[in-house]
Write an enzyme that holds these catalytic residues in place. Structure first.
Site, PDB file in Angstrom:
ATOM      1  N   VAL A  42       0.707  -1.318   0.239  1.00  0.00           N
ATOM      2  CA  VAL A  42       0.073   0.074  -0.099  1.00  0.00           C
ATOM      3  C   VAL A  42       0.735   1.125   0.052  1.00  0.00           C
ATOM      4  O   VAL A  42       0.594   2.193  -0.833  1.00  0.00           O
ATOM      5  CB  VAL A  42      -1.014  -0.090   1.271  1.00  0.00           C
ATOM      6  CG1 VAL A  42      -1.839   1.343   1.371  1.00  0.00           C
ATOM      7  CG2 VAL A  42      -1.820  -1.228   1.149  1.00  0.00           C
ATOM      8  N   GLY A  81       2.112   1.673  -3.396  1.00  0.00           N
ATOM      9  CA  GLY A  81       1.177   2.094  -4.516  1.00  0.00           C
ATOM     10  C   GLY A  81       0.724   3.646  -3.913  1.00  0.00           C
ATOM     11  O   GLY A  81       0.497   4.308  -4.889  1.00  0.00           O
ATOM     12  N   GLU A  82       0.672   3.791  -2.767  1.00  0.00           N
ATOM     13  CA  GLU A  82       0.316   5.341  -2.480  1.00  0.00           C
ATOM     14  C   GLU A  82       1.412   6.293  -2.950  1.00  0.00           C
ATOM     15  O   GLU A  82       1.074   7.601  -3.480  1.00  0.00           O
ATOM     16  CB  GLU A  82      -0.144   5.636  -0.931  1.00  0.00           C
ATOM     17  CG  GLU A  82      -0.498   6.932  -0.698  1.00  0.00           C
ATOM     18  CD  GLU A  82      -1.435   6.790   0.414  1.00  0.00           C
ATOM     19  OE1 GLU A  82      -1.960   8.182   0.740  1.00  0.00           O
ATOM     20  OE2 GLU A  82      -1.636   5.890   1.197  1.00  0.00           O
ATOM     21  N   SER A  83       2.695   5.905  -2.776  1.00  0.00           N
ATOM     22  CA  SER A  83       3.624   6.676  -3.047  1.00  0.00           C
ATOM     23  C   SER A  83       3.783   7.155  -4.436  1.00  0.00           C
ATOM     24  O   SER A  83       3.804   8.198  -5.012  1.00  0.00           O
ATOM     25  CB  SER A  83       4.955   6.114  -2.653  1.00  0.00           C
ATOM     26  OG  SER A  83       5.150   5.795  -1.396  1.00  0.00           O
ATOM     27  N   SER A 109       0.033   9.076  -5.445  1.00  0.00           N
ATOM     28  CA  SER A 109       0.173  10.372  -4.919  1.00  0.00           C
ATOM     29  C   SER A 109       1.053  11.415  -5.714  1.00  0.00           C
ATOM     30  O   SER A 109       0.565  12.553  -6.013  1.00  0.00           O
ATOM     31  CB  SER A 109       0.227  10.471  -3.665  1.00  0.00           C
ATOM     32  OG  SER A 109      -0.444   9.716  -2.596  1.00  0.00           O
TER      33      SER A 109
END
Length: 140
Positions: A61, A64-66, A69
């Site tokens: 996660v 993925g968020e890195s 975003s």
């Protein structure tokens, strides 16, 4: 040339100048490709595992968020800011060694919202996790 145009042409330089954030750096995330249409990064399994030796679900996660975003912020441009509003992940396989690779592609690039899908695979190319992130774009 605007900051967004520069970032689009030299995305990896934009990421380097902006920084990935302390958590991404601590986890060993490395960006290898970065444009509005496609971002790629890798992360080592070692150092990011559960006690039983599997890559931690939260590490997928974070990766993925890195990517999602940062991609949303590149799309937003210099006068706007993208902030996450929703993230989900489905883990379908466990990586136990080597590096995983994440490929982030946009599902929706709007004026006020983005949605990205991040597919994370192991070194054999097998999908381990699918992350989807929604970002709100607002004025700084």
């Amino acid at each position: 040339m605007t900051d967004q145009e520069t970032a689009t042409e030299t995305g990896l330089e934009w990421v380097s100048r902006r920084g990935m954030g302390a958590l991404a750096e601590k986890m060993g995330i490395e960006f290898t490709e970065f444009t509005v249409d496609r971002c790629v990064a890798t992360m080592p399994v070692e150092g990011n595992t559960q006690p039983v030796g599997l890559l931690h679900g939260g590490a997928y996660v974070v990766l993925g968020e890195s990517l999602g975003s940062m991609a949303a912020n590149l799309h937003a441009g210099p006068e706007r800011l993208a902030v996450g509003t929703d993230i989900n992940a489905t883990h379908t396989r466990s990586a136990t060694s080597g590096r995983v690779t994440a490929v982030c592609t946009p599902i929706h690039l709007g004026r006020s919202m983005t949605v990205h899908e991040i597919v994370i695979t192991d070194e054999s190319g097998r999908r381990c996790s699918t992350v989807r992130i929604t970002n709100l774009i607002k004025d700084r």
